[in-house]
Scaffold this motif. Structure first.
Motif, short mmCIF file in Angstrom:
data_model
loop_
_atom_site.label_atom_id
_atom_site.label_comp_id
_atom_site.label_asym_id
_atom_site.label_seq_id
_atom_site.Cartn_x
_atom_site.Cartn_y
_atom_site.Cartn_z
N LEU A 1 39.71 44.51 46.13
CA LEU A 1 38.42 43.85 45.92
C LEU A 1 37.72 44.38 44.68
N ASP A 2 37.33 43.46 43.77
CA ASP A 2 36.66 43.84 42.52
C ASP A 2 35.17 43.48 42.62
N VAL A 3 34.44 43.78 41.58
CA VAL A 3 33.00 43.55 41.54
C VAL A 3 32.68 42.08 41.80
N ASP A 4 31.70 41.85 42.67
CA ASP A 4 31.21 40.51 43.05
C ASP A 4 32.19 39.71 43.90
N GLN A 5 33.29 40.31 44.30
CA GLN A 5 34.21 39.63 45.21
C GLN A 5 33.82 39.96 46.65
N LYS A 6 34.14 39.04 47.56
CA LYS A 6 33.78 39.24 48.95
C LYS A 6 34.93 38.83 49.87
N ILE A 7 34.82 39.26 51.10
CA ILE A 7 35.78 38.87 52.14
C ILE A 7 35.03 38.03 53.16
N LEU A 8 35.61 36.88 53.50
CA LEU A 8 35.01 35.98 54.48
C LEU A 8 35.66 36.18 55.85
N ALA A 9 34.99 35.70 56.88
CA ALA A 9 35.54 35.82 58.24
C ALA A 9 36.92 35.17 58.33
N GLY A 10 37.09 34.06 57.63
CA GLY A 10 38.38 33.38 57.66
C GLY A 10 39.49 34.12 56.94
N ASP A 11 39.14 35.15 56.14
CA ASP A 11 40.15 35.94 55.43
C ASP A 11 40.74 37.03 56.30
#
Length: 259
Positions: free
Chosen positions: A217-227
């Motif tokens: 994970l890099d800056v401004d990236q996110k993980i969603l529930a579906g991930d």
């Protein structure tokens, strides 16, 4: 072909139940019998057998503030076992008392959210230490109230969870890979949006937690529930687009240093 038909029936059944029950009211329902038994898969976490324990209880004749106070003074925690989440409006409800020391030990060992997402064997006996078993059933701790000052258990609500039951569970998230995350190594910080995510889980494969991999994970990236990577028999209850965490921009102190 038979297995595909059975799985289709299960999917339709789950969707039907999820449309009828609110997010606030978790339920237990019986699922269709599949051709292949449900088992844990190697790539996903499974409950640590070290914490397998039978919770012992005795019947409680009545409820009320005075009864609860006396029970706590005697080292017992007033509890209820429900057949399903809306058991207050009917169903097989049993008033019980469990042992304060045992519940406190389990909560301390596991942590509150992990305690509430783990199944236990429950034995209701006529008296503590008695050989007369009134009921023995697999249960999920649904609610746990702790004293604000001492963290002593005040009451516990259990949900019957025999094999073949589907349960709505807030599964704890365990974040890993912070040390190698490109974004975090650049001085950004992790915004933890969720500590648990609600899934519909078969009683046979309730996960103790879900791993959240931050290593790429890099800056401004996110993980969603579906991930989130989970057993295929688990069904996400809320939107798959809900964010779980995000790598936010550099800290203020870091930005000042760069000027």
């Amino acid at each position: 072909m038979t297995m595909l038909i059975n799985r289709y029936i299960l999917t339709k059944t789950l969707n039907l139940h999820l449309r009828h029950f609110s997010q606030a009211a978790a339920v237990a329902v019986i699922h269709e019998d599949l051709s292949a038994p449900l088992t844990y898969l190697e790539e996903f976490p499974r409950p640590d057998p070290k914490y397998d324990e039978t919770i012992f209880a005795i019947p409680r004749a009545s409820s009320g503030t005075n009864v609860s106070v006396k029970a706590r003074k005697a080292g017992r925690v007033p509890s209820i076992v429900f057949e399903q989440e809306d058991g207050q409006h009917g169903g097989n409800k049993r008033l019980i008392s469990v042992q304060n020391n045992q519940i406190k030990k389990l909560v301390t060992q596991l942590g509150r959210s992990f305690f509430l997402s783990r199944l236990f064997d429950l034995e209701v006996r006529s008296e503590f230490g008695s050989g007369e078993i009134i009921e023995k059933v697999r249960v999920l701790p649904r609610n746990l109230h702790l004293h604000a000052g001492t963290d002593a258990p005040l009451n516990v609500t259990f949900l019957r969870a025999p094999p073949g039951t589907l349960l709505k569970i807030d599964v704890p998230l365990v974040y890993r890979g912070e040390d190698v995350s490109p974004g975090l190594r650049k001085g950004s910080y992790l915004n933890t949006i969720k500590r648990t995510v609600k899934f519909l889980c078969p009683a046979e494969i309730v996960p103790p937690y879900i791993d959240v991999d931050l290593s790429e994970l890099d800056v401004d990236q996110k993980i969603l529930a579906g991930d989130l990577k989970v057993h295929p028999a688990l069904k996400l209850i809320r939107s798959k687009d809900e964010p779980v965490c995000k790598i936010m921009g550099g800290r203020v102190s870091d930005q000042k240093k760069s000027k």
